[in-house]
Design a protein around this motif. Structure first.
Motif, short mmCIF file in Angstrom:
data_model
loop_
_atom_site.label_atom_id
_atom_site.label_comp_id
_atom_site.label_asym_id
_atom_site.label_seq_id
_atom_site.Cartn_x
_atom_site.Cartn_y
_atom_site.Cartn_z
N ASP A 34 36.42 40.16 32.93
CA ASP A 34 35.65 40.23 34.17
C ASP A 34 34.29 40.79 33.78
OD1 ASP A 34 34.54 40.60 36.63
OD2 ASP A 34 35.96 42.13 37.32
N THR A 72 30.80 45.17 30.93
CA THR A 72 29.40 45.00 31.35
C THR A 72 28.55 44.78 30.10
OG1 THR A 72 29.70 46.43 33.27
CG2 THR A 72 27.44 46.05 32.54
N GLN A 94 42.48 40.85 33.79
CA GLN A 94 41.03 40.86 33.64
C GLN A 94 40.54 42.23 33.14
OE1 GLN A 94 38.67 38.01 34.61
NE2 GLN A 94 40.62 37.21 33.92
N THR A 114 30.22 41.56 33.84
CA THR A 114 29.02 41.79 34.63
C THR A 114 27.83 41.77 33.68
OG1 THR A 114 30.18 43.17 36.25
CG2 THR A 114 27.78 43.42 36.12
N LYS A 127 37.43 44.57 32.48
CA LYS A 127 36.06 44.67 32.95
C LYS A 127 35.12 45.02 31.79
CE LYS A 127 37.06 45.94 37.75
NZ LYS A 127 36.46 44.69 38.32
#
Length: 207
Positions: free
Chosen positions: A54, A27, A23, A56, A25
């Motif tokens: 992943d 954003t 994963q 956000t 990350k």
């Protein structure tokens, strides 16, 4: 705005994902604008996760979204084409990945009922987001198409939601806003009317 499809969000996932399923990350900065909904839907539907991301989703005002990218606080953002041009011109190097949506009447200008045309706003007060944002660009475009410029009006910097709320409350002569706030103005005809939208002047799209 008319959404292209959720495949745009899937494309983002495919472009950014690593070959392995570890994963990564990421954003993504957005606003509450309806046209960005496919990004949230892609997250909730697991499309990003299935492609090794992943994600956000973070709400960041358009006026400061480039600062979030420059600082590394976010890695991606959704915003309008002309805004990317301004960001790059000011040293925030970015690359547009795909068209997410296009405005078909969802961005516009609210004016008082006595205002007969955009030209009548000369010398009047207009609420709009700061320079470098879609509402400000929309204002400049509408004025230019009517033989004017932002120098012909007094601009009060307000985000689309507060701009519409202030307009309904009787503040300012006009306001630049977008859905769902345009509908809020339409529901209060005693406060004013929508004199023009991107149906009249098609020039806004997000990437």
């Amino acid at each position: 705005m008319k959404l292209i499809s959720i495949s745009a969000a899937a494309m983002l996932a495919a472009l950014v994902a690593t070959p392995a399923m570890a994963q990564t990350k990421v954003t993504i900065a957005i606003s509450g604008w309806t046209g960005f909904a496919p990004l949230t839907l892609a997250k909730e539907a697991g499309i990003f996760a299935r492609n090794g991301l992943d994600v956000t989703i973070k709400k960041v005002p358009q006026a400061s979204r480039h600062l979030a990218i420059a600082s590394g606080d976010v890695q991606c953002a959704a915003t309008t084409v002309e805004t990317w041009v301004v960001w790059n011109a000011n040293g925030v190097a970015t690359t547009q990945l795909f068209q997410l949506d296009k405005s078909y009447g969802a961005d516009g200008m609210a004016v008082r009922g006595t205002t007969g045309s955009i030209k009548d706003l000369k010398g009047k007060t207009v609420a709009a987001s700061a320079p470098g944002t879609a509402p400000y660009f929309t204002l400049a475009w509408f004025l230019k198409k009517n033989g004017m410029s932002v120098k012909d009006v007094s601009v009060v910097n307000m985000e689309p939601g507060p701009a519409a709320q202030a307009f309904i409350a009787g503040q300012n002569d006009a306001a630049m806003t977008y859905e769902p706030y345009l509908s809020a103005v339409r529901e209060k005809p005693e406060a004013g009317k929508i004199i023009a939208t991107t149906l009249d002047y098609p020039m806004i799209m997000d990437t």
